[in-house]
Design a protein around this motif. Structure first.
Motif, PDB file in Angstrom:
ATOM      1  N   LEU A  78     -23.710 -58.923 -18.328  1.00 48.38           N
ATOM      2  CA  LEU A  78     -24.301 -57.543 -18.130  1.00 48.38           C
ATOM      3  C   LEU A  78     -25.681 -57.483 -18.210  1.00 48.38           C
ATOM      4  N   ALA A  79     -26.107 -56.623 -17.189  1.00 50.80           N
ATOM      5  CA  ALA A  79     -27.813 -56.232 -17.184  1.00 50.80           C
ATOM      6  C   ALA A  79     -27.873 -54.775 -17.170  1.00 50.80           C
ATOM      7  N   ALA A  80     -28.695 -54.365 -17.878  1.00 55.63           N
ATOM      8  CA  ALA A  80     -29.266 -52.965 -17.858  1.00 55.63           C
ATOM      9  C   ALA A  80     -30.467 -52.863 -17.490  1.00 55.63           C
ATOM     10  N   VAL A  81     -31.136 -51.877 -16.646  1.00 53.00           N
ATOM     11  CA  VAL A  81     -32.036 -51.177 -16.159  1.00 53.00           C
ATOM     12  C   VAL A  81     -32.632 -50.301 -17.238  1.00 53.00           C
ATOM     13  N   VAL A  82     -33.668 -50.540 -17.820  1.00 53.68           N
ATOM     14  CA  VAL A  82     -34.268 -49.461 -18.972  1.00 53.68           C
ATOM     15  C   VAL A  82     -35.644 -49.438 -18.611  1.00 53.68           C
ATOM     16  N   ASP A  83     -36.123 -47.908 -18.497  1.00 52.19           N
ATOM     17  CA  ASP A  83     -37.491 -47.742 -18.081  1.00 52.19           C
ATOM     18  C   ASP A  83     -37.758 -46.546 -18.697  1.00 52.19           C
ATOM     19  N   VAL A  84     -38.976 -46.028 -18.224  1.00 50.31           N
ATOM     20  CA  VAL A  84     -39.803 -44.789 -18.383  1.00 50.31           C
ATOM     21  C   VAL A  84     -39.043 -43.403 -18.153  1.00 50.31           C
TER      22      VAL A  84
END
Length: 307
Positions: A78-84
């Motif tokens: 699993l990969a999650a893109v987390v950003d501002v």
């Protein structure tokens, strides 16, 4: 990482995910970093490699993402893109990761960064503002973001500077980080009849109407290029073997270079008048020649059943 993980605070109305880590708990890769540093491209690489990727996920939902996949066999990565773009929720990232790791969930964080000059150039070329630019300059937006993501940058397991990486080099780096081999180039060889039009998705088109047409041989007319008598007739035509050898060489040379340009599939159309005899026989022979050179080849015949 602190010895005493901070308690996770979930926004009101958002239930805290309840699960116990198990042997089938999937690996979670958190992909974060500076806007314009290549997160979207990096996420696409992971998706191409078979990872389940969620973009712009608020940190407090990471636990729910993991719990939904516990015990699954198909999507272990699993990969999650987390950003501002998550706004104030981005500040929850550190305690949420602490909470997941305390539950035995393997979490890895990759932070993509780039120099201010490289980021400014990319935003200017894309003609879009920085998400935190507001009424100021791109550099002011970058400075605000750097302050917000500083803790995540310090915590990251891997820092990747993309300042001097093109999209192909970034793909190579991310493929290595995912510990996966890049998927083999898929080669699709499709026969067709010109009377029904050229396949819209063909990257290469070979016209084999210069070969002797079995249609004019009464005993061959009802057969197709998959039948041995037709195959022998077509491949025995003047110029057939010379064409096959030369065309296979040309295609081979192109295919060797395609992966450097991030292409995953190539379609080769082989056409004759009706798509039943010559194109079918040549498509099969070309597919065999390319398989012998190590390519993953799928052969289909669009118009073989048409009259």
């Amino acid at each position: 990482m602190t010895d005493e993980p901070a308690a996770v605070t979930y926004p009101s109305g958002i239930p805290r995910p309840a699960f116990a880590a198990a042997p089938q708990t999937p690996e979670l890769l958190v992909l974060t970093g500076m806007s314009g540093a290549g997160r979207t491209k990096a996420a696409a690489v992971l998706s191409d490699l078979g990872w389940y990727v969620v973009d712009n996920l608020p940190p407090h939902l990471l636990g729910g993402l993991v719990s939904a996949h516990i015990g699954g066999q198909a999507q272990r990565h699993l990969a999650a893109v987390v950003d501002v773009r998550g706004g104030r929720f981005f500040q929850d990232l550190d305690p949420v990761i602490d909470d997941l790791e305390n539950k035995g969930v393997p979490v890895r964080m990759i932070f993509l960064d780039a120099s201010d000059a490289a980021l400014v150039k990319r935003f200017e070329e894309a003609r879009r503002p920085h998400p935190l630019q507001e009424d100021g300059t791109i550099l002011e937006g970058i400075a605000r973001e750097r302050a917000i993501v500083a803790d995540a940058r310090d915590r990251a397991d891997r820092l990747i500077d993309t300042s001097n990486l093109n999209v192909h080099q970034l793909r190579e780096v991310m493929t290595g980080e995912a510990a996966e081999e890049d998927p083999a180039l898929q080669v699709n060889v499709q026969s067709f009849g010109y009377k029904n039009g050229v396949p819209a998705d063909a990257d290469f088109v070979a016209d084999v109407r210069f070969l002797d047409n079995p249609h004019w041989v009464p005993e061959l007319r009802p057969l197709t290029g998959l039948d041995e008598p037709v195959r022998q007739h077509v491949l025995g035509s003047e110029g057939a073997q010379r064409f096959l050898a030369g065309y296979a060489d040309v295609i081979d040379g192109a295919l060797q270079l395609y992966r450097a340009h991030d292409k995953h599939a190539v379609t080769i159309g082989v056409g004759c008048t009706g798509g039943r005899h010559r194109s079918v026989a040549i498509a099969e022979a070309l597919g065999t020649a390319l398989r012998e050179r190590g390519y993953n080849v799928r052969t289909t015949h669009r118009d073989r059943g048409s009259s």
